[in-house]
Design a protein around this motif. Structure first.
Motif, PDB file in Angstrom:
ATOM      1  N   ALA A 136       7.208  17.661   9.799  1.00 25.32           N
ATOM      2  CA  ALA A 136       6.086  16.642  10.131  1.00 25.32           C
ATOM      3  C   ALA A 136       6.286  16.448  11.714  1.00 25.32           C
ATOM      4  O   ALA A 136       5.044  16.401  12.354  1.00 25.32           O
ATOM      5  CB  ALA A 136       6.299  15.466   9.420  1.00 25.32           C
ATOM      6  N   ALA A 137       7.337  16.295  12.181  1.00 29.78           N
ATOM      7  CA  ALA A 137       7.355  15.835  13.734  1.00 29.78           C
ATOM      8  C   ALA A 137       6.783  17.036  14.468  1.00 29.78           C
ATOM      9  O   ALA A 137       6.176  16.924  15.498  1.00 29.78           O
ATOM     10  CB  ALA A 137       8.832  15.430  13.991  1.00 29.78           C
ATOM     11  N   LEU A 138       7.274  18.355  14.174  1.00 31.89           N
ATOM     12  CA  LEU A 138       6.874  19.457  14.611  1.00 31.89           C
ATOM     13  C   LEU A 138       5.188  19.891  14.488  1.00 31.89           C
ATOM     14  O   LEU A 138       4.464  20.145  15.343  1.00 31.89           O
ATOM     15  CB  LEU A 138       7.300  20.805  14.043  1.00 31.89           C
ATOM     16  N   GLY A 139       4.747  19.282  13.312  1.00 30.05           N
ATOM     17  CA  GLY A 139       3.317  19.405  13.022  1.00 30.05           C
ATOM     18  C   GLY A 139       2.639  18.289  14.284  1.00 30.05           C
ATOM     19  O   GLY A 139       1.444  18.649  14.654  1.00 30.05           O
ATOM     20  N   ALA A 140       3.207  17.042  14.236  1.00 24.39           N
ATOM     21  CA  ALA A 140       2.455  16.342  15.422  1.00 24.39           C
ATOM     22  C   ALA A 140       2.630  16.973  16.757  1.00 24.39           C
ATOM     23  O   ALA A 140       1.660  16.556  17.495  1.00 24.39           O
ATOM     24  CB  ALA A 140       3.334  15.030  15.318  1.00 24.39           C
ATOM     25  N   LEU A 141       3.796  17.425  16.997  1.00 24.64           N
ATOM     26  CA  LEU A 141       3.999  18.118  18.378  1.00 24.64           C
ATOM     27  C   LEU A 141       2.971  19.288  18.616  1.00 24.64           C
ATOM     28  O   LEU A 141       2.250  19.326  19.463  1.00 24.64           O
ATOM     29  CB  LEU A 141       5.167  18.850  18.338  1.00 24.64           C
ATOM     30  N   ILE A 142       2.607  19.718  17.600  1.00 27.97           N
ATOM     31  CA  ILE A 142       1.482  20.935  17.590  1.00 27.97           C
ATOM     32  C   ILE A 142       0.217  20.338  18.078  1.00 27.97           C
ATOM     33  O   ILE A 142      -0.529  20.800  18.807  1.00 27.97           O
ATOM     34  CB  ILE A 142       1.463  21.665  16.145  1.00 27.97           C
ATOM     35  N   PHE A 143      -0.181  19.149  17.333  1.00 34.92           N
ATOM     36  CA  PHE A 143      -1.313  18.637  17.423  1.00 34.92           C
ATOM     37  C   PHE A 143      -1.432  18.246  18.790  1.00 34.92           C
ATOM     38  O   PHE A 143      -2.566  18.205  19.673  1.00 34.92           O
ATOM     39  CB  PHE A 143      -1.506  17.460  16.590  1.00 34.92           C
ATOM     40  N   GLY A 144      -0.460  17.369  19.308  1.00 35.24           N
ATOM     41  CA  GLY A 144      -0.428  16.786  20.735  1.00 35.24           C
ATOM     42  C   GLY A 144      -0.531  17.765  21.788  1.00 35.24           C
ATOM     43  O   GLY A 144      -1.366  17.739  22.632  1.00 35.24           O
ATOM     44  N   VAL A 145       0.231  19.040  21.546  1.00 36.07           N
ATOM     45  CA  VAL A 145       0.098  20.092  22.609  1.00 36.07           C
ATOM     46  C   VAL A 145      -1.261  20.733  22.669  1.00 36.07           C
ATOM     47  O   VAL A 145      -1.959  21.130  23.738  1.00 36.07           O
ATOM     48  CB  VAL A 145       1.033  21.199  22.400  1.00 36.07           C
ATOM     49  N   VAL A 146      -1.745  21.077  21.569  1.00 34.52           N
ATOM     50  CA  VAL A 146      -3.321  21.596  21.388  1.00 34.52           C
ATOM     51  C   VAL A 146      -4.354  20.628  21.920  1.00 34.52           C
ATOM     52  O   VAL A 146      -5.179  21.163  22.610  1.00 34.52           O
ATOM     53  CB  VAL A 146      -3.461  22.126  19.787  1.00 34.52           C
ATOM     54  N   GLN A 147      -4.232  19.463  21.519  1.00 28.22           N
ATOM     55  CA  GLN A 147      -5.017  18.565  21.980  1.00 28.22           C
ATOM     56  C   GLN A 147      -5.337  18.574  23.395  1.00 28.22           C
ATOM     57  O   GLN A 147      -6.409  18.739  24.031  1.00 28.22           O
ATOM     58  CB  GLN A 147      -5.081  17.193  21.411  1.00 28.22           C
ATOM     59  N   GLN A 148      -4.187  18.411  24.167  1.00 27.39           N
ATOM     60  CA  GLN A 148      -4.239  18.428  25.626  1.00 27.39           C
ATOM     61  C   GLN A 148      -4.466  19.729  26.290  1.00 27.39           C
ATOM     62  O   GLN A 148      -4.850  19.888  27.326  1.00 27.39           O
ATOM     63  CB  GLN A 148      -2.794  17.577  26.103  1.00 27.39           C
ATOM     64  N   GLY A 149      -3.731  20.717  25.722  1.00 24.53           N
ATOM     65  CA  GLY A 149      -3.932  21.985  26.098  1.00 24.53           C
ATOM     66  C   GLY A 149      -5.179  22.512  26.336  1.00 24.53           C
ATOM     67  O   GLY A 149      -5.636  23.251  27.130  1.00 24.53           O
ATOM     68  N   LEU A 150      -6.060  22.060  25.153  1.00 27.70           N
ATOM     69  CA  LEU A 150      -7.494  22.639  25.411  1.00 27.70           C
ATOM     70  C   LEU A 150      -8.097  22.297  26.593  1.00 27.70           C
ATOM     71  O   LEU A 150      -8.991  22.809  27.250  1.00 27.70           O
ATOM     72  CB  LEU A 150      -8.343  22.222  24.000  1.00 27.70           C
ATOM     73  N   PHE A 151      -7.828  21.064  26.833  1.00 27.70           N
ATOM     74  CA  PHE A 151      -8.491  20.164  28.296  1.00 27.70           C
ATOM     75  C   PHE A 151      -7.900  21.000  29.349  1.00 27.70           C
ATOM     76  O   PHE A 151      -8.718  21.268  30.206  1.00 27.70           O
ATOM     77  CB  PHE A 151      -7.911  18.731  28.204  1.00 27.70           C
ATOM     78  N   PHE A 152      -6.717  21.257  29.380  1.00 28.98           N
ATOM     79  CA  PHE A 152      -6.178  22.014  30.537  1.00 28.98           C
ATOM     80  C   PHE A 152      -6.506  23.332  30.682  1.00 28.98           C
ATOM     81  O   PHE A 152      -6.746  23.623  31.884  1.00 28.98           O
ATOM     82  CB  PHE A 152      -4.475  21.825  30.561  1.00 28.98           C
ATOM     83  N   ALA A 153      -6.629  23.964  29.207  1.00 27.29           N
ATOM     84  CA  ALA A 153      -7.291  25.376  29.605  1.00 27.29           C
ATOM     85  C   ALA A 153      -8.808  25.556  29.902  1.00 27.29           C
ATOM     86  O   ALA A 153      -9.305  26.577  29.890  1.00 27.29           O
ATOM     87  CB  ALA A 153      -6.834  26.133  28.053  1.00 27.29           C
ATOM     88  N   GLY A 154      -9.482  24.404  29.866  1.00 21.61           N
ATOM     89  CA  GLY A 154     -10.844  24.067  30.087  1.00 21.61           C
ATOM     90  C   GLY A 154     -11.835  24.657  28.824  1.00 21.61           C
ATOM     91  O   GLY A 154     -12.831  24.887  29.209  1.00 21.61           O
ATOM     92  N   VAL A 155     -11.099  24.433  27.971  1.00 19.57           N
ATOM     93  CA  VAL A 155     -11.914  24.791  26.439  1.00 19.57           C
ATOM     94  C   VAL A 155     -12.560  23.373  26.075  1.00 19.57           C
ATOM     95  O   VAL A 155     -12.267  22.469  26.158  1.00 19.57           O
ATOM     96  CB  VAL A 155     -11.074  25.331  25.345  1.00 19.57           C
ATOM     97  N   GLU A 156     -13.618  23.751  25.564  1.00 21.59           N
ATOM     98  CA  GLU A 156     -14.636  22.618  24.785  1.00 21.59           C
ATOM     99  C   GLU A 156     -13.774  21.596  24.255  1.00 21.59           C
ATOM    100  O   GLU A 156     -13.159  22.418  22.862  1.00 21.59           O
ATOM    101  CB  GLU A 156     -15.752  22.935  24.370  1.00 21.59           C
ATOM    102  N   SER A 157     -13.720  20.418  24.077  1.00 24.02           N
ATOM    103  CA  SER A 157     -12.526  19.445  23.388  1.00 24.02           C
ATOM    104  C   SER A 157     -12.913  19.514  21.923  1.00 24.02           C
ATOM    105  O   SER A 157     -12.434  19.121  21.153  1.00 24.02           O
ATOM    106  CB  SER A 157     -12.665  18.201  24.013  1.00 24.02           C
ATOM    107  N   SER A 158     -14.392  19.645  21.666  1.00 24.25           N
ATOM    108  CA  SER A 158     -14.836  19.434  20.153  1.00 24.25           C
ATOM    109  C   SER A 158     -14.274  20.686  19.484  1.00 24.25           C
ATOM    110  O   SER A 158     -14.221  20.502  18.242  1.00 24.25           O
ATOM    111  CB  SER A 158     -16.422  19.533  20.107  1.00 24.25           C
ATOM    112  N   LEU A 159     -13.802  21.625  19.942  1.00 21.30           N
ATOM    113  CA  LEU A 159     -13.075  22.831  19.271  1.00 21.30           C
ATOM    114  C   LEU A 159     -11.678  22.520  18.788  1.00 21.30           C
ATOM    115  O   LEU A 159     -11.148  23.133  18.002  1.00 21.30           O
ATOM    116  CB  LEU A 159     -12.876  24.216  20.166  1.00 21.30           C
TER     117      LEU A 159
END
Length: 373
Positions: A323-346
């Motif tokens: 579950a902690a790894l699942g939470a880590l995946i969420f956090g990394v993807v949510q912020q990673g999309l922003f840093f990668a310049g991807v539309e946040s709604s995705l």
């Protein structure tokens, strides 16, 4: 050749699993693979954008910690065979209680926090009691509490303050001993030393010139780590942890061998409410305000994190580490999309896809465990 020297033939009744098959049914497997893939992806696509700078790491760590706090409670409850869909509403309700008591009623913040914990944990106990006494699905009972708590979260501030956002909490919490447990930072001296020695980035201009960009570890992250360690030890090293698995695996059989199934489930509802209140308190101290819309959809995000971490929707199987790894995946993807310049709604698209994949994978694992076809 004597019987003592004879090699015993394997018992054909015993089903021998290969090491590969045993690895496949580990609940953390999906979380580990997902974490590796996510980090590799963003190392290739967003490494130059500052995602892995000290500030970038802190950003996605904080977001991951938010998911982890509520995922720990949701994980233990799901392993016990139940759901709580009121977690998000509980977050908003708890934050509003703290704001009303500390700002409107002018109570000391530490009293407001303690009373809020007592009220919210009691509501969790009530949810669990209704589930075990009536036999109703926890999905229905907690869905009702989702609307009840959200309704009160909107109604109370409008009735008392004529608004749905109450601010001024940061000033009221200044110097409060308990507020600092949820809203402070630790190791500030260490980060100042790291900045002075050029080991982490510092501000180059302005009033903060020379100060480290990251000046400490927020208590939100500390709470997440504490709850993860506590949940993992409880689940894997104690008799109560065995009771949790038994209650979710086969409640009737567990009760026949002396497991207090009803008590276990009620306590897990209470712990889920506790985790939601921890999240709410940290959030209120961070923003200095409480809003009626706080916590929206958090219950689903917590469940998705737990499912990604390998827990079965049917109960009796799961892992806090997963579950902690699942939470880590969420956090990394949510912020990673922003840093990668991807539309946040995705990000929502990602949630849907990863949930679908995780459920399919977990269904396959359940069939491997039970021998179903």
């Amino acid at each position: 050749m004597s019987d003592e020297n004879a090699t015993a033939a394997p018992d054909e009744r015993i089903k021998v699993r290969s090491k590969f098959r045993e690895a496949l049914i580990r609940p953390e497997l999906g979380g580990i693979c997902g974490t590796i893939l996510v980090f590799v992806f963003f190392l290739l696509t967003a490494a130059d954008s500052g995602m892995f700078s000290s500030q970038g790491v802190m950003n996605w760590t904080i977001v991951s910690a938010q998911f982890a706090i509520i995922a720990v409670g949701a994980c233990l409850l799901m392993i016990a065979g139940e759901f709580d869909l009121s977690v998000g509403s509980m977050i908003g309700f708890a934050g509003m209680l703290i704001a009303i008591m500390s700002i409107t009623l002018q109570l000391p913040v530490w009293i407001a926090i303690l009373v809020t914990f007592i009220v919210c944990v009691a509501i969790g106990a009530l949810s669990g009691y209704i589930v075990v006494r009536t036999g109703l699905p926890s999905f229905i009972v907690t869905l009702a509490f989702l609307f009840i708590l959200r309704g009160f979260t909107i109604f109370l501030p409008q009735l008392i303050e004529r608004k749905t956002i109450i601010g001024g909490i940061r000033d009221a919490a200044e110097g409060d001993w308990l507020a600092s447990v949820f809203g402070g930072k630790i190791f500030q001296g260490l980060f100042t030393w790291l900045g002075e020695n050029g080991l982490i980035s510092t501000f180059e201009r302005g009033t903060k010139a020379g100060q480290p960009v990251v000046d400490g570890i927020p208590m939100l992250i500390v709470w997440a780590l504490v709850l993860i360690v506590f949940g993992h030890i409880l689940l894997t090293k104690t008799r109560f942890g065995n009771w949790i698995f038994a209650a979710g695996g086969d409640a009737q059989a567990a009760s026949y061998v002396g497991v207090p199934v009803n008590r276990v489930k009620i306590l897990m509802f209470m712990f889920t409410a506790f985790c939601a209140t921890v999240f709410a308190t940290c959030q209120v101290m961070e923003f200095g305000s409480a809003g009626a819309d706080r916590g929206l959809l958090k219950e689903f995000e917590a469940i998705i994190a737990v499912v990604i971490g390998g827990a079965l929707l049917t109960g009796g199987y799961g892992s806090i580490i997963g579950a902690a790894l699942g939470a880590l995946i969420f956090g990394v993807v949510q912020q990673g999309l922003f840093f990668a310049g991807v539309e946040s709604s995705l990000f929502r698209v990602f949630l849907g896809l990863i949930l679908l994949f995780a459920v399919i994978l977990n269904t396959y694992i359940r069939r491997m465990i039970t021998g179903e076809r």
